[in-house]
Design a protein around this motif. Structure first.
Motif, PDB file in Angstrom:
ATOM      1  N   PHE A 175      -3.245   5.679   1.853  1.00  0.00           N
ATOM      2  CA  PHE A 175      -4.070   4.229   1.823  1.00  0.00           C
ATOM      3  C   PHE A 175      -5.487   4.556   1.364  1.00  0.00           C
TER       4      PHE A 175
ATOM      5  N   ARG B 271      -5.936  -5.883  -2.336  1.00  0.00           N
ATOM      6  CA  ARG B 271      -6.297  -7.087  -1.508  1.00  0.00           C
ATOM      7  C   ARG B 271      -6.722  -8.301  -2.726  1.00  0.00           C
TER       8      ARG B 271
ATOM      9  N   SER C  36      -8.991   3.969  -0.182  1.00  0.00           N
ATOM     10  CA  SER C  36      -9.886   2.848  -0.044  1.00  0.00           C
ATOM     11  C   SER C  36      -9.893   2.050  -1.238  1.00  0.00           C
TER      12      SER C  36
ATOM     13  N   ILE D  93      -6.755   0.000  -1.739  1.00  0.00           N
ATOM     14  CA  ILE D  93      -6.908  -1.199  -0.936  1.00  0.00           C
ATOM     15  C   ILE D  93      -7.580  -2.247  -1.421  1.00  0.00           C
ATOM     16  N   GLU D  94      -8.692  -1.990  -1.979  1.00  0.00           N
ATOM     17  CA  GLU D  94      -9.490  -3.097  -2.612  1.00  0.00           C
ATOM     18  C   GLU D  94      -8.870  -3.852  -3.756  1.00  0.00           C
TER      19      GLU D  94
ATOM     20  N   THR E 282      -9.821  -4.227   7.297  1.00  0.00           N
ATOM     21  CA  THR E 282     -10.518  -2.775   6.994  1.00  0.00           C
ATOM     22  C   THR E 282      -9.296  -1.775   6.842  1.00  0.00           C
ATOM     23  N   ARG E 283      -9.757  -0.660   6.405  1.00  0.00           N
ATOM     24  CA  ARG E 283      -8.761   0.385   6.131  1.00  0.00           C
ATOM     25  C   ARG E 283      -8.345   0.831   7.496  1.00  0.00           C
ATOM     26  N   ASN E 284      -9.266   0.931   8.699  1.00  0.00           N
ATOM     27  CA  ASN E 284      -8.852   1.558   9.955  1.00  0.00           C
ATOM     28  C   ASN E 284      -7.988   0.585  10.588  1.00  0.00           C
TER      29      ASN E 284
ATOM     30  N   ILE F 264      -5.798  -1.548   8.902  1.00  0.00           N
ATOM     31  CA  ILE F 264      -4.655  -1.195   8.434  1.00  0.00           C
ATOM     32  C   ILE F 264      -3.705  -0.019   8.822  1.00  0.00           C
ATOM     33  N   MET F 265      -4.452   1.006   9.103  1.00  0.00           N
ATOM     34  CA  MET F 265      -4.027   2.223   9.418  1.00  0.00           C
ATOM     35  C   MET F 265      -3.452   2.268  10.760  1.00  0.00           C
TER      36      MET F 265
ATOM     37  N   MET G  55       0.881  -1.341   0.004  1.00  0.00           N
ATOM     38  CA  MET G  55      -0.044   0.077   0.170  1.00  0.00           C
ATOM     39  C   MET G  55       0.752   1.180  -0.062  1.00  0.00           C
TER      40      MET G  55
END
Length: 414
Positions: free
Chosen positions: A116, A125, A118, A121-122, A172-174, A176-177, A56
């Protein structure tokens, strides 16, 4: 004893950011930045996040899109890379020296300022899930993963660096962050630089990009180290041409001198093209094309593997041959003498000379020495210690390590 010198200095900024500067007469610059976090630091519900974040960090910053990042890296006209290990995450650029400033700038940007997105990220993934599928099809990779998964009950080594597929599908993004904000901080980061610049010049340039990066308290969980279980398991897999055997040994309690003796043994056992295993299984019996051993003395790892592939008809004979080789080494029926030790010294000296002459290799070596909190010129002490190792030390290392292996056999399901 021969002496090996190179010109380096170490610095630590006020925010905890660590610098290794190596001055070398070269037209190149090599810059490698390592975060002291890898798969061993992941909690059970975080397996695969280090590798996901590595991907990412190329997908967008506050001032660059992923396309901008790709183009700016390409414009350096050198080599760039990133990888995740069990113990670290590394980003690197090697290019002409005139590319020094833009190279360090882009590395600082992706490490400090990634956003990052969204949608990225998808996309990523899906890329990582495709990596999982590829790893299942790679029989060698699959076999190593299986021996680790059965050899350990609690150690993080029981998981592939890719992590757990179920976590990658749902993270989730959260989440990962949160992982990124916890570990990707200056006081958990090392930069190694090989260039023709004076050390003070390197320090000032690095300060310009990293001194304002805000440090924070670093909270790391204790890494579980676990001796492998002495167990043998056979698995079956459809539509494979080669069957495999993997042996796993661990050696967490050895001193550094004992590890050096074990490295000598590993070279004689299965690392060279004239090794004990190569001659027994390929040259004498002709039942295996791919046979080798490998050792990892990295902190938290401390593993020795033997890998062999053979046909289904020959797989049990291959195992019997490997067992006989191990028994003959431990029983001192296979000669390991001063010639073997002197050869290993020569191998190590050749490797050191190769590293010192290669800017990228030297940069990577220094980075990992610093990440592991070892002396940058630690090889000098190893070479001195090698002068005192005798054949009996190698046999003692064999006796300590080469017992109670984890063994995984993979055969065609038919």
């Amino acid at each position: 004893m021969e002496k090996y010198f190179f010109d380096w200095k170490e610095y630590t900024l006020e925010n905890g950011f660590k610098i290794v500067s190596i001055k070398k007469d070269t037209e190149l610059c090599s810059i490698q930045l390592g975060i002291d976090v890898g798969a061993v630091n992941e909690e059970e519900n975080e397996k695969g996040l280090c590798h996901f974040i590595e991907h990412m960090l190329f997908k967008g910053t506050k001032s660059r899109t992923n396309i901008d990042i790709d183009q700016d890296l390409e414009d350096r006209a050198g080599s760039y890379n990133a990888y995740t290990t069990y113990t670290s995450t590394v980003f690197s650029i090697t290019a002409l020296f005139q590319e020094f400033d833009p190279s360090i700038e882009i590395l600082s940007d992706i490490i400090k300022n990634s956003t990052f997105p969204s949608e990225e990220i998808e996309k990523e993934r899906g890329v990582i899930l495709a990596e999982f599928r590829n790893s299942y099809d790679d029989v060698e990779h699959f076999s190593f993963n299986k021996v680790n998964s059965i050899g350990f009950e609690k150690s993080p080594l029981r998981y592939d660096i890719l992590g757990k597929e179920s976590i990658i599908k749902n993270v989730t993004r959260n989440e990962i962050m949160s992982f990124y904000n916890k570990y990707y901080i200056p006081n958990n980061t090392v930069i190694s630089i090989v260039s023709p610049l004076e050390h003070e010049e390197v320090l000032e340039k690095v300060k310009g990009y990293f001194s304002h990066w805000q440090g924070k308290e670093l909270m790391k969980k204790d890494v579980i180290v676990e001796k492998n279980r002495g167990i043998e398991v056979t698995s079956r897999k459809k539509e494979i041409e080669q069957n495999t055997i993997v042996y796993l040994y661990t050696f967490y309690s050895l001193t550094r001198d004992e590890e050096l003796a074990l490295e000598i043994l590993n070279h004689k056992l299965g690392e060279s093209a004239n090794s004990i295993l190569f001659r027994a299984l390929r040259e004498e019996k002709g039942i295996s094309y791919d046979i080798y051993s490998e050792i990892d003395v990295t902190d938290y790892m401390k593993t020795l593997y033997i890998y062999c592939s053979a046909s289904e008809d020959d797989i049990l004979e291959a195992k019997k041959t490997i067992d006989n080789c191990i028994e003959n080494i431990v029983g001192k029926h296979i000669m390991i003498d001063e010639r073997n030790i002197n050869l290993m010294k020569k191998v190590m000296k050749t490797g050191i000379a190769s590293i010192l002459e290669d800017s990228e290799g030297l940069c990577n070596y220094a980075l990992h020495q610093k990440l592991m909190k070892r002396k940058i010129d630690g090889f000098s002490e190893d070479l001195e210690a090698l002068d005192n190792i005798k054949a009996e030390d190698v046999y003692k290392a064999a006796e300590k390590v080469l017992s109670n292996p984890t063994i995984h056999i993979l055969v065609n399901q038919g």
